[in-house]
Design an enzyme around this catalytic site. Structure first.
Site, PDB file in Angstrom:
ATOM      1  N   LYS A  14      31.473  45.210  21.675  1.00  0.00           N
ATOM      2  CA  LYS A  14      30.719  44.303  21.866  1.00  0.00           C
ATOM      3  C   LYS A  14      29.077  45.101  22.549  1.00  0.00           C
ATOM      4  O   LYS A  14      28.107  44.652  21.789  1.00  0.00           O
ATOM      5  CB  LYS A  14      30.857  43.634  23.033  1.00  0.00           C
ATOM      6  CG  LYS A  14      32.244  42.803  22.835  1.00  0.00           C
ATOM      7  CD  LYS A  14      32.037  41.400  23.630  1.00  0.00           C
ATOM      8  CE  LYS A  14      32.787  42.171  25.082  1.00  0.00           C
ATOM      9  NZ  LYS A  14      34.410  43.616  24.754  1.00  0.00           N
ATOM     10  N   ARG A  90      34.315  35.515  30.421  1.00  0.00           N
ATOM     11  CA  ARG A  90      35.296  35.756  29.943  1.00  0.00           C
ATOM     12  C   ARG A  90      37.303  34.291  30.253  1.00  0.00           C
ATOM     13  O   ARG A  90      37.972  35.035  29.908  1.00  0.00           O
ATOM     14  CB  ARG A  90      35.651  37.315  30.871  1.00  0.00           C
ATOM     15  CG  ARG A  90      35.585  38.427  29.501  1.00  0.00           C
ATOM     16  CD  ARG A  90      35.461  39.535  30.454  1.00  0.00           C
ATOM     17  NE  ARG A  90      36.092  40.581  29.777  1.00  0.00           N
ATOM     18  CZ  ARG A  90      35.172  41.537  29.715  1.00  0.00           C
ATOM     19  NH1 ARG A  90      33.546  41.543  30.148  1.00  0.00           N
ATOM     20  NH2 ARG A  90      35.154  42.996  29.077  1.00  0.00           N
ATOM     21  N   ARG A 129      36.670  55.989  23.491  1.00  0.00           N
ATOM     22  CA  ARG A 129      35.722  56.363  24.045  1.00  0.00           C
ATOM     23  C   ARG A 129      35.640  57.047  25.543  1.00  0.00           C
ATOM     24  O   ARG A 129      34.912  57.768  25.853  1.00  0.00           O
ATOM     25  CB  ARG A 129      35.338  54.924  24.395  1.00  0.00           C
ATOM     26  CG  ARG A 129      34.034  54.729  25.292  1.00  0.00           C
ATOM     27  CD  ARG A 129      33.898  52.888  24.754  1.00  0.00           C
ATOM     28  NE  ARG A 129      34.665  52.303  25.853  1.00  0.00           N
ATOM     29  CZ  ARG A 129      34.929  50.769  26.090  1.00  0.00           C
ATOM     30  NH1 ARG A 129      33.993  50.144  25.072  1.00  0.00           N
ATOM     31  NH2 ARG A 129      35.866  50.123  26.321  1.00  0.00           N
ATOM     32  N   ARG A 135      34.906  57.134  30.912  1.00  0.00           N
ATOM     33  CA  ARG A 135      35.139  55.405  31.780  1.00  0.00           C
ATOM     34  C   ARG A 135      36.419  55.353  31.846  1.00  0.00           C
ATOM     35  O   ARG A 135      37.269  55.834  31.370  1.00  0.00           O
ATOM     36  CB  ARG A 135      34.653  54.847  30.407  1.00  0.00           C
ATOM     37  CG  ARG A 135      34.181  53.585  31.000  1.00  0.00           C
ATOM     38  CD  ARG A 135      34.296  52.662  29.906  1.00  0.00           C
ATOM     39  NE  ARG A 135      35.138  51.179  30.086  1.00  0.00           N
ATOM     40  CZ  ARG A 135      35.224  50.164  29.534  1.00  0.00           C
ATOM     41  NH1 ARG A 135      33.399  49.800  29.052  1.00  0.00           N
ATOM     42  NH2 ARG A 135      34.547  49.347  29.480  1.00  0.00           N
ATOM     43  N   ARG A 146      44.610  45.707  30.306  1.00  0.00           N
ATOM     44  CA  ARG A 146      43.199  45.109  29.348  1.00  0.00           C
ATOM     45  C   ARG A 146      43.289  44.071  28.411  1.00  0.00           C
ATOM     46  O   ARG A 146      42.854  43.177  28.117  1.00  0.00           O
ATOM     47  CB  ARG A 146      41.913  45.650  29.690  1.00  0.00           C
ATOM     48  CG  ARG A 146      41.277  46.284  30.812  1.00  0.00           C
ATOM     49  CD  ARG A 146      40.986  47.863  30.263  1.00  0.00           C
ATOM     50  NE  ARG A 146      39.172  47.493  30.012  1.00  0.00           N
ATOM     51  CZ  ARG A 146      38.643  48.595  29.231  1.00  0.00           C
ATOM     52  NH1 ARG A 146      39.233  49.273  29.467  1.00  0.00           N
ATOM     53  NH2 ARG A 146      37.679  48.407  28.201  1.00  0.00           N
TER      54      ARG A 146
HETATM   55  P1  AMP Z   1      33.005  45.347  30.210  1.00  0.00           P
HETATM   56  O1  AMP Z   1      32.656  46.624  30.447  1.00  0.00           O
HETATM   57  O2  AMP Z   1      32.767  43.837  29.305  1.00  0.00           O
HETATM   58  O3  AMP Z   1      34.967  45.886  29.421  1.00  0.00           O
HETATM   59  O4  AMP Z   1      33.869  45.104  31.160  1.00  0.00           O
HETATM   60  C1  AMP Z   1      35.090  46.386  32.127  1.00  0.00           C
HETATM   61  C2  AMP Z   1      35.774  45.182  33.462  1.00  0.00           C
HETATM   62  O5  AMP Z   1      34.776  44.868  34.606  1.00  0.00           O
HETATM   63  C3  AMP Z   1      36.687  44.384  32.497  1.00  0.00           C
HETATM   64  O6  AMP Z   1      37.628  44.893  32.565  1.00  0.00           O
HETATM   65  C4  AMP Z   1      36.531  43.602  33.487  1.00  0.00           C
HETATM   66  O7  AMP Z   1      37.419  43.844  35.179  1.00  0.00           O
HETATM   67  C5  AMP Z   1      35.087  43.569  34.854  1.00  0.00           C
HETATM   68  N1  AMP Z   1      34.550  42.549  33.790  1.00  0.00           N
HETATM   69  C6  AMP Z   1      33.526  42.491  33.495  1.00  0.00           C
HETATM   70  N2  AMP Z   1      32.674  40.942  32.902  1.00  0.00           N
HETATM   71  C7  AMP Z   1      33.575  40.194  33.553  1.00  0.00           C
HETATM   72  C8  AMP Z   1      33.793  38.896  33.185  1.00  0.00           C
HETATM   73  N3  AMP Z   1      32.629  38.306  33.196  1.00  0.00           N
HETATM   74  N4  AMP Z   1      34.768  38.610  34.579  1.00  0.00           N
HETATM   75  C9  AMP Z   1      35.319  38.586  34.634  1.00  0.00           C
HETATM   76  N5  AMP Z   1      35.173  40.007  34.692  1.00  0.00           N
HETATM   77  C10 AMP Z   1      34.355  41.427  34.214  1.00  0.00           C
END
Ligand code: AMP
Length: 190
Positions: A14, A90, A129, A135, A146
């Site tokens: 994404k 989400r 990654r 990260r 996740r």
């Molecule tokens: P990402 O970089 O999009 O994979 O997001 C990393 C982490 O941030 C996720 O595993 C969640 O813990 C948190 N997070 C990001 N976006 C959301 C969202 N829309 N709702 C809830 N938690 C989020």
């Protein structure tokens, strides 16, 4: 003002695709994960709370996440042609509140691009990654959690967006250039 959501499991690409879409179409890129990681690195009160959830692979509570999103929406530069939302919504609660938030601003969601990737590849991509970027949540235990959270709370959104006619499936398995060229054809056709 096109508003596009890029949807998919963790590790589906994404972030990479959103950056390219933002660049080509002049869209403002809102990555909720990036926003939260910035807060964590700056040690803000939101960052301290968010870190508790992110390190365990869990979602930030909807109410808090919606506040973060409202703030991001209101900082949208006037010059942007629209917004690409990456990592939001989400949950179904977020998706429903999102519609109202856009409506309140005289706007709407135009399209959901769903990156569909084989599960085994997702794990390997996130491990790679994690090695490259350090990260913190790209370690095998958190990755598994996740993915569980994705299947339980986020994947039902796919049907939600199929039902309202906004979902466009994109094969997320080929090389990033091929994926981007397929995405561009979809956007150009609109
Ligand atoms: P990402 O970089 O999009 O994979 O997001 C990393 C982490 O941030 C996720 O595993 C969640 O813990 C948190 N997070 C990001 N976006 C959301 C969202 N829309 N709702 C809830 N938690 C989020």
């Amino acid at each position: 003002m096109p508003n596009i959501v890029i949807f998919g499991a963790p590790g589906s690409g994404k972030g990479t695709q959103s950056q390219r879409i933002a660049e080509r179409y002049g869209l403002h890129h809102i990555s909720t994960g990036e926003v939260l990681r910035k807060h964590i690195s700056e040690g803000t009160p939101l960052g301290v709370v968010a870190n508790e959830y992110i390190k365990d692979g869990h979602l930030i509570p909807d109410e808090l996440m919606l506040q973060v999103l409202e703030h991001e929406l209101d900082s949208n530069p006037a010059t942007a042609a629209g917004v690409i939302f990456d990592g939001f919504p989400r949950t179904l609660v977020q998706a429903q509140a999102f519609e109202q938030m856009l409506e309140k601003r005289g706007s709407k969601l135009d399209m959901v691009l769903g990156l569909e990737v084989d599960e085994d590849d997702l794990v390997q991509r996130m491990i790679n990654r994690g090695r490259q970027t350090g990260r913190a949540d790209d370690n095998i235990d958190t990755i598994r959690e996740r993915l569980n959270v994705y299947h339980a709370q986020t994947s039902p959104l796919r049907d939600f967006y199929i039902d309202n006619g906004k979902y466009v499936a994109i094969d997320g398995n080929p090389a990033p250039d091929t994926i981007f060229s397929n995405i561009s054809s979809v956007i150009d056709a609109c």
